[in-house]
Scaffold this motif. Sequence first.
Motif, PDB file in Angstrom:
ATOM      1  N   GLY A 263     -52.313  66.274  40.774  1.00  0.00           N
ATOM      2  CA  GLY A 263     -51.370  65.190  40.558  1.00  0.00           C
ATOM      3  C   GLY A 263     -50.725  64.648  41.813  1.00  0.00           C
ATOM      4  O   GLY A 263     -49.776  63.850  41.733  1.00  0.00           O
ATOM      5  N   GLN A 264     -51.213  65.043  42.987  1.00  0.00           N
ATOM      6  CA  GLN A 264     -50.619  64.555  44.230  1.00  0.00           C
ATOM      7  C   GLN A 264     -50.989  63.109  44.517  1.00  0.00           C
ATOM      8  O   GLN A 264     -50.232  62.374  45.148  1.00  0.00           O
ATOM      9  N   ILE A 265     -52.194  62.706  44.075  1.00  0.00           N
ATOM     10  CA  ILE A 265     -52.591  61.299  44.163  1.00  0.00           C
ATOM     11  C   ILE A 265     -53.224  60.897  42.836  1.00  0.00           C
ATOM     12  O   ILE A 265     -53.663  61.751  42.068  1.00  0.00           O
ATOM     13  N   GLU A 266     -53.275  59.602  42.583  1.00  0.00           N
ATOM     14  CA  GLU A 266     -53.819  59.107  41.319  1.00  0.00           C
ATOM     15  C   GLU A 266     -55.231  58.570  41.506  1.00  0.00           C
ATOM     16  O   GLU A 266     -55.564  58.019  42.556  1.00  0.00           O
ATOM     17  N   ALA A 267     -56.036  58.747  40.476  1.00  0.00           N
ATOM     18  CA  ALA A 267     -57.390  58.197  40.487  1.00  0.00           C
ATOM     19  C   ALA A 267     -57.337  56.699  40.203  1.00  0.00           C
ATOM     20  O   ALA A 267     -56.353  56.189  39.667  1.00  0.00           O
ATOM     21  N   THR A 268     -58.411  55.994  40.549  1.00  0.00           N
ATOM     22  CA  THR A 268     -58.511  54.567  40.238  1.00  0.00           C
ATOM     23  C   THR A 268     -58.568  54.366  38.729  1.00  0.00           C
ATOM     24  O   THR A 268     -57.959  53.454  38.180  1.00  0.00           O
ATOM     25  N   SER A 269     -59.306  55.248  38.048  1.00  0.00           N
ATOM     26  CA  SER A 269     -59.372  55.211  36.588  1.00  0.00           C
ATOM     27  C   SER A 269     -59.732  56.606  36.077  1.00  0.00           C
ATOM     28  O   SER A 269     -60.131  57.473  36.846  1.00  0.00           O
ATOM     29  N   GLY A 270     -59.621  56.795  34.756  1.00  0.00           N
ATOM     30  CA  GLY A 270     -59.878  58.109  34.168  1.00  0.00           C
ATOM     31  C   GLY A 270     -58.639  58.973  34.191  1.00  0.00           C
ATOM     32  O   GLY A 270     -57.570  58.559  34.657  1.00  0.00           O
ATOM     33  N   HIS A 271     -58.769  60.197  33.684  1.00  0.00           N
ATOM     34  CA  HIS A 271     -57.588  61.066  33.672  1.00  0.00           C
ATOM     35  C   HIS A 271     -57.962  62.547  33.751  1.00  0.00           C
ATOM     36  O   HIS A 271     -59.098  62.930  33.489  1.00  0.00           O
ATOM     37  N   VAL A 272     -56.955  63.333  34.113  1.00  0.00           N
ATOM     38  CA  VAL A 272     -57.070  64.790  34.198  1.00  0.00           C
ATOM     39  C   VAL A 272     -56.224  65.386  33.089  1.00  0.00           C
ATOM     40  O   VAL A 272     -55.070  64.986  32.891  1.00  0.00           O
ATOM     41  N   HIS A 273     -56.789  66.337  32.343  1.00  0.00           N
ATOM     42  CA  HIS A 273     -56.070  66.930  31.214  1.00  0.00           C
ATOM     43  C   HIS A 273     -55.972  68.446  31.392  1.00  0.00           C
ATOM     44  O   HIS A 273     -56.990  69.144  31.474  1.00  0.00           O
TER      45      HIS A 273
END
Length: 543
Positions: free
Chosen positions: A49-59
Amino acid sequence: MLSVSNLSVQFGKRVLFDEVNVSFVKGNCYGIIGANGAGKSTFLKILSGQIEATSGHVHLEPGKRMSVLEQNHYAYDEYTVLETVIMGNKPLYKIKKEMDDIYAKPDFNDADGERVGVLQVEFEEMNGWNADSDAATMLSNLGIKEDLHYTTMADVDGKQRVRILLAQALFGNPDVLIMDEPTNDLDYETITWLENFLANYDNTVIVVSHDRHFLDAVCTHISDIDFSKITHYSGNYTFWYESSQLAARQRSQQNKKAEDKKKELQEFIARFSANVAKSKQATSRKKMIAKLNIEDIRPSSRRYPAIIFERDREAGDQILNVEGLAASVVDEVLFQNIDINLAKGDKVVVFSRDSRATTAFYQIINNKQKPDAGTFNWGVTTTQSYLPADNSEYFDNDLTLIDWLRQWATTEEEREEVHIRGFLGKMIFSGEEAFKTSKVLSGGEKVRCMLSKMMMTRANVIMLDEPTNHLDLESITAFNNSLKKFKGTILFTTHDHEFAQTVGNRVIELTPSGVIDRYMTFDEYMGDPKIKEQRDKMYNVTA
C-alpha cells in the motif's frame, strides 16, 4: 490470504505490469525475481500500500495482518529499541499507546477506567502483556544485547539498526511478511538465523533478494516477473534456474524425441527432490517440491552475460607472500600480525567481521594504501586484476563505453571498435548502449564494465572486494560459474554465501589479533565450533 487482481502499472509510456493476477498462499515463501528494472521493489510497495497501481487491486483477507521490513533506517530515531520492535505490530502498539496515555492523565476519571478495561481485554487477547519479553527475546536472537534495548534508535549503529528493523518486521507473527533485500548489511550468523526462522515460518512470506543461498534456503516458490506478468514456479531459485536452463536446451534440440525430453525432465525433478530432502534445512514446506510436474518447467527469457576469465600465462609456484601486515583506522586496529603464503590455484575467501579490514587489505596489496607495518611480495610470474568495492574513480569521465574499455587494450586488434563492441555485447551492452557515457551508468552496469576490463587484462590472479554489489541475479549466476571454472588464483570477499561456498577452497580471516587460515569450504569454516571459539577470542568477544 493475499491476492492481486487485474493489476496494471504504467509510468508514462512504459508498462511495468499488465493485467497481473496472482495469489499468495499461507505457508509458502515466494521469492520475487526479475531483471533490473522489471519492477520487483515496485510490486512489493504496491502489495504493502505504499504506492498505488494504475488499475486493479490488492486484497488481504479480512482480519489478517501484514508486516513490511522498513527500508528507512532513520524512521524511528526518537524511539527506544524495544519500542521500535513492538511498533511492528501496529494494532497492538496502538492499544498499548492509548492505555499509556490514559494512565498518564492527571485527571483520570470513571470513563477513562471503563475505556482502559476494554483496552486491557483486547490487549490480553493479542498477548500484549508478553510483548516486552517477546520483543526482547527476538532482539537477543538477532544479536542485540539487553543493554541496548532501552537505548534510542538514534544512538545505535547502522548494522544494529538493520537487525532491529528486521526484529520489528518479524514481531508478532504477521500473517503476511514482505521483505525487500532483507540480507543487506547482515553478517553471516544473522543471515543463517533468519534463514532458519523463515524456513519454519507458518505464514506467508514474500521476498526480493539477490542472495541465491538465501532464496534457496527459504523459498517454496519463485515468482518470476517477465513480459509484464508474474508467474509462480514451485521450488527454490536453484531449481528454477537449472530447470529453465534445461528447458532452454531441450527447446533447441529439434531432433530429440518428446518421450526422451519428458524422461530427462522427470529424472531432473527426482534428483533435485532427493537433494532437497537431504538438506539440513529441509522442512515439510520444502518437501512439496517432490510434487512438481514437468509442466512447471519452462525456458526463461533471461539474458546472462558471457563472463569468461582467461590467463595470458600460467603463474609459477610463488604467488603472494605477506609478512607481519597491519592496518588501523585512527586508534582502532583493523588487523595485525598477518602472515600469508598463497599457493597456485588457491581460491581464498578473505573474511573479517569488519569490512573495513578486508578493503584495507586489498588496497594495500594493490599499492593503493600503505600498511602500518609488514611487507608483501608478488611472485614475478603473477599478473593481478582487482575489482574494488568502490569503483567510482574509474568512471569520473565522459568516455563512451567503447573508449572507456579501449583504455585497457594492449594490442591493435583489441583497440579496434568491432573487437570492443563484441566484447561489450557479451556483457549485455548491445547496439546503442555501447555509446553510453561512463558517467550515466548504473551501479550494476559499472560492475559489468569493470568485469570487462578484468577479462581484457587476462591476469592469472584475480582480486574481488564485494563483487556482487549492484549486480542482478543473472549476472551474479554467470559470474559465479565463471570463477568456478577459472584456473588461476582468486582472493575474494563477498556477502554472497553461494559465492563463498562454491568458489572458495580456503578461508583467511583477518582479525585485530592476527590471522586464521584454513584450507576448507566456507560452510565447514563457519560451522566448526573450535574455529568459532578461536574467532571470538581473536575479536575479544566473549563466547
